[in-house]
Design a protein around this motif. Structure first.
Motif, PDB file in Angstrom:
ATOM      1  N   VAL A 193      -9.685  25.742 -16.092  1.00  0.00           N
ATOM      2  CA  VAL A 193      -8.947  24.951 -16.809  1.00  0.00           C
ATOM      3  C   VAL A 193      -8.131  23.760 -15.856  1.00  0.00           C
ATOM      4  N   HIS A 194      -7.927  24.246 -14.589  1.00  0.00           N
ATOM      5  CA  HIS A 194      -7.308  23.355 -13.640  1.00  0.00           C
ATOM      6  C   HIS A 194      -8.482  22.206 -13.580  1.00  0.00           C
ATOM      7  N   GLN A 195      -9.666  22.421 -13.174  1.00  0.00           N
ATOM      8  CA  GLN A 195     -10.634  21.582 -12.987  1.00  0.00           C
ATOM      9  C   GLN A 195     -10.662  20.472 -14.211  1.00  0.00           C
ATOM     10  N   LEU A 196     -10.762  20.916 -15.310  1.00  0.00           N
ATOM     11  CA  LEU A 196     -11.027  20.052 -16.371  1.00  0.00           C
ATOM     12  C   LEU A 196      -9.768  19.092 -16.669  1.00  0.00           C
ATOM     13  N   TYR A 197      -8.508  19.587 -16.455  1.00  0.00           N
ATOM     14  CA  TYR A 197      -7.203  18.810 -16.471  1.00  0.00           C
ATOM     15  C   TYR A 197      -7.290  17.999 -15.135  1.00  0.00           C
ATOM     16  N   PHE A 198      -7.834  18.139 -14.113  1.00  0.00           N
ATOM     17  CA  PHE A 198      -8.217  17.165 -12.930  1.00  0.00           C
ATOM     18  C   PHE A 198      -8.923  16.197 -13.350  1.00  0.00           C
ATOM     19  N   LEU A 199     -10.315  16.420 -13.923  1.00  0.00           N
ATOM     20  CA  LEU A 199     -11.233  15.521 -14.389  1.00  0.00           C
ATOM     21  C   LEU A 199     -10.808  14.505 -15.286  1.00  0.00           C
ATOM     22  N   ILE A 200      -9.918  15.223 -16.401  1.00  0.00           N
ATOM     23  CA  ILE A 200      -9.418  14.213 -17.385  1.00  0.00           C
ATOM     24  C   ILE A 200      -8.454  13.249 -17.060  1.00  0.00           C
ATOM     25  N   MET A 201      -7.354  13.771 -16.103  1.00  0.00           N
ATOM     26  CA  MET A 201      -6.546  12.932 -15.474  1.00  0.00           C
ATOM     27  C   MET A 201      -7.168  11.889 -14.601  1.00  0.00           C
ATOM     28  N   VAL A 202      -8.283  12.231 -13.662  1.00  0.00           N
ATOM     29  CA  VAL A 202      -8.809  11.180 -12.885  1.00  0.00           C
ATOM     30  C   VAL A 202      -9.400   9.974 -13.653  1.00  0.00           C
ATOM     31  N   ILE A 203     -10.205  10.669 -14.850  1.00  0.00           N
ATOM     32  CA  ILE A 203     -10.555   9.462 -15.573  1.00  0.00           C
ATOM     33  C   ILE A 203      -9.800   8.632 -16.187  1.00  0.00           C
ATOM     34  N   ILE A 204      -8.555   9.137 -16.641  1.00  0.00           N
ATOM     35  CA  ILE A 204      -7.370   8.324 -17.355  1.00  0.00           C
ATOM     36  C   ILE A 204      -6.799   7.394 -16.583  1.00  0.00           C
ATOM     37  N   ILE A 205      -6.549   7.877 -15.222  1.00  0.00           N
ATOM     38  CA  ILE A 205      -5.977   6.981 -14.119  1.00  0.00           C
ATOM     39  C   ILE A 205      -6.942   5.883 -13.708  1.00  0.00           C
ATOM     40  N   LEU A 206      -8.211   6.444 -13.471  1.00  0.00           N
ATOM     41  CA  LEU A 206      -9.161   5.202 -13.001  1.00  0.00           C
ATOM     42  C   LEU A 206      -9.239   4.249 -14.129  1.00  0.00           C
ATOM     43  N   PHE A 207      -9.529   4.460 -15.242  1.00  0.00           N
ATOM     44  CA  PHE A 207      -9.665   3.497 -16.482  1.00  0.00           C
ATOM     45  C   PHE A 207      -8.327   2.738 -16.487  1.00  0.00           C
ATOM     46  N   SER A 208      -7.275   3.356 -16.499  1.00  0.00           N
ATOM     47  CA  SER A 208      -5.756   2.586 -16.757  1.00  0.00           C
ATOM     48  C   SER A 208      -5.741   1.648 -15.421  1.00  0.00           C
ATOM     49  N   TYR A 209      -5.753   2.002 -14.189  1.00  0.00           N
ATOM     50  CA  TYR A 209      -5.472   1.163 -13.002  1.00  0.00           C
ATOM     51  C   TYR A 209      -6.659   0.189 -13.049  1.00  0.00           C
ATOM     52  N   VAL A 210      -7.914   0.422 -13.235  1.00  0.00           N
ATOM     53  CA  VAL A 210      -8.928  -0.654 -13.121  1.00  0.00           C
ATOM     54  C   VAL A 210      -8.485  -1.885 -14.091  1.00  0.00           C
ATOM     55  N   LYS A 211      -8.158  -1.274 -15.240  1.00  0.00           N
ATOM     56  CA  LYS A 211      -7.621  -2.425 -16.400  1.00  0.00           C
ATOM     57  C   LYS A 211      -6.268  -3.275 -15.671  1.00  0.00           C
ATOM     58  N   ILE A 212      -5.428  -2.435 -15.293  1.00  0.00           N
ATOM     59  CA  ILE A 212      -4.153  -3.113 -14.852  1.00  0.00           C
ATOM     60  C   ILE A 212      -4.330  -4.170 -13.971  1.00  0.00           C
ATOM     61  N   MET A 213      -5.289  -3.557 -12.910  1.00  0.00           N
ATOM     62  CA  MET A 213      -5.702  -4.628 -12.004  1.00  0.00           C
ATOM     63  C   MET A 213      -6.583  -5.866 -12.371  1.00  0.00           C
ATOM     64  N   LYS A 214      -7.205  -5.612 -13.230  1.00  0.00           N
ATOM     65  CA  LYS A 214      -7.985  -6.761 -13.560  1.00  0.00           C
ATOM     66  C   LYS A 214      -7.078  -7.864 -14.273  1.00  0.00           C
ATOM     67  N   VAL A 215      -6.097  -7.118 -15.150  1.00  0.00           N
ATOM     68  CA  VAL A 215      -5.139  -8.078 -15.751  1.00  0.00           C
ATOM     69  C   VAL A 215      -4.084  -8.662 -14.924  1.00  0.00           C
ATOM     70  N   ALA A 216      -3.630  -8.024 -14.062  1.00  0.00           N
ATOM     71  CA  ALA A 216      -2.689  -8.358 -13.117  1.00  0.00           C
ATOM     72  C   ALA A 216      -3.473  -9.838 -12.302  1.00  0.00           C
ATOM     73  N   LYS A 217      -4.847  -9.513 -11.785  1.00  0.00           N
ATOM     74  CA  LYS A 217      -5.481 -10.462 -11.176  1.00  0.00           C
ATOM     75  C   LYS A 217      -5.516 -11.816 -11.786  1.00  0.00           C
ATOM     76  N   ALA A 218      -5.672 -11.670 -13.263  1.00  0.00           N
ATOM     77  CA  ALA A 218      -6.076 -12.780 -14.258  1.00  0.00           C
ATOM     78  C   ALA A 218      -4.858 -13.179 -14.263  1.00  0.00           C
ATOM     79  N   ALA A 219      -3.692 -12.639 -14.463  1.00  0.00           N
ATOM     80  CA  ALA A 219      -2.273 -13.069 -14.549  1.00  0.00           C
ATOM     81  C   ALA A 219      -1.954 -14.097 -13.438  1.00  0.00           C
ATOM     82  N   SER A 220      -2.013 -13.593 -12.184  1.00  0.00           N
ATOM     83  CA  SER A 220      -1.605 -14.278 -11.097  1.00  0.00           C
ATOM     84  C   SER A 220      -2.353 -15.477 -10.822  1.00  0.00           C
ATOM     85  N   GLY A 221      -3.878 -15.521 -11.154  1.00  0.00           N
ATOM     86  CA  GLY A 221      -4.467 -16.630 -11.046  1.00  0.00           C
ATOM     87  C   GLY A 221      -4.655 -17.018  -9.612  1.00  0.00           C
TER      88      GLY A 221
END
Length: 195
Positions: free
Chosen positions: A76-104
């Motif tokens: 269960v701990h490993q499943l939670y870890f995997l799910i959280m890593v996927i969510i964080i990586l997805f979110s922060y990659v998207k955030i970095m792309k939007v932040a880079k595009a917004a700053s121009g």
């Protein structure tokens, strides 16, 4: 919330309302209580009465009587870890792309936004490492009790307290008045100790 605020700013008020936040918190608490409920229910169902009279260290490890309970907890701990890593990586990659595009072309603004994202990512990494703590601690409990206590204390400070204190400390140090007060306090603190 950060992902919605940055990547979907026009829908932020709709998606991050008080009601939806309450539902998300309830879902998170419900999912995170499943391992505890499983461990406690199996302990109460299979523990003998004499086990309740024994003196023991207060730890989750004493509630795990069967080997399969440890395997379920680990999975269960490993499943939670995997799910959280996927969510964080997805979110922060998207955030970095939007932040880079917004700053121009503004490199200074882009770097400032990137540093903030890196800080938040580092905080979340420390929180994720907290999920590995029980594996390390349960192994150490079998070998040396004092080492177990010291590692548990260190894990608590490093992976529970530090991520929660890191952001306020860094944002506080960015504030000129707070930084000068802290610097002045430290300088006079050193001066008084030396006198």
């Amino acid at each position: 919330e950060r992902y919605v605020a940055i990547c979907m700013p026009l829908r932020h008020a709709e998606l991050c309302s008080t009601r939806s936040t309450m539902y998300c918190i309830l879902i998170i608490h419900g999912l995170s209580s499943v391992p505890c409920i499983v461990v406690l229910s199996t302990f109460f169902a299979s523990a003998s009465f004499s086990l309740y009279k024994q003196y023991s260290s207060c730890s989750v490890e004493i509630l795990i009587l069967h080997r399969w309970q440890g395997h379920v907890r680990s999975a269960v701990h490993q499943l939670y870890f995997l799910i959280m890593v996927i969510i964080i990586l997805f979110s922060y990659v998207k955030i970095m792309k939007v932040a880079k595009a917004a700053s121009g072309e503004d490199k200074k603004s882009s770097w400032k936004g990137l540093r903030t994202v890196i800080l938040h990512g580092f905080q979340l990494l420390l929180c994720l490492i907290q999920l590995w703590g029980p594996f390390i601690e349960s192994t150490l409990l079998r070998f040396d009790f004092m080492l177990f206590i010291n590692v548990r204390y260190s894990n608590y400070v490093l992976f529970n307290l530090t991520p929660r204190c890191l952001s306020p400390l860094i944002y506080g140090l960015r504030d000129e008045a707070f930084f000068h007060a802290l610097k002045n306090y430290e300088f006079f603190g050193l001066y008084k100790r030396n006198v």
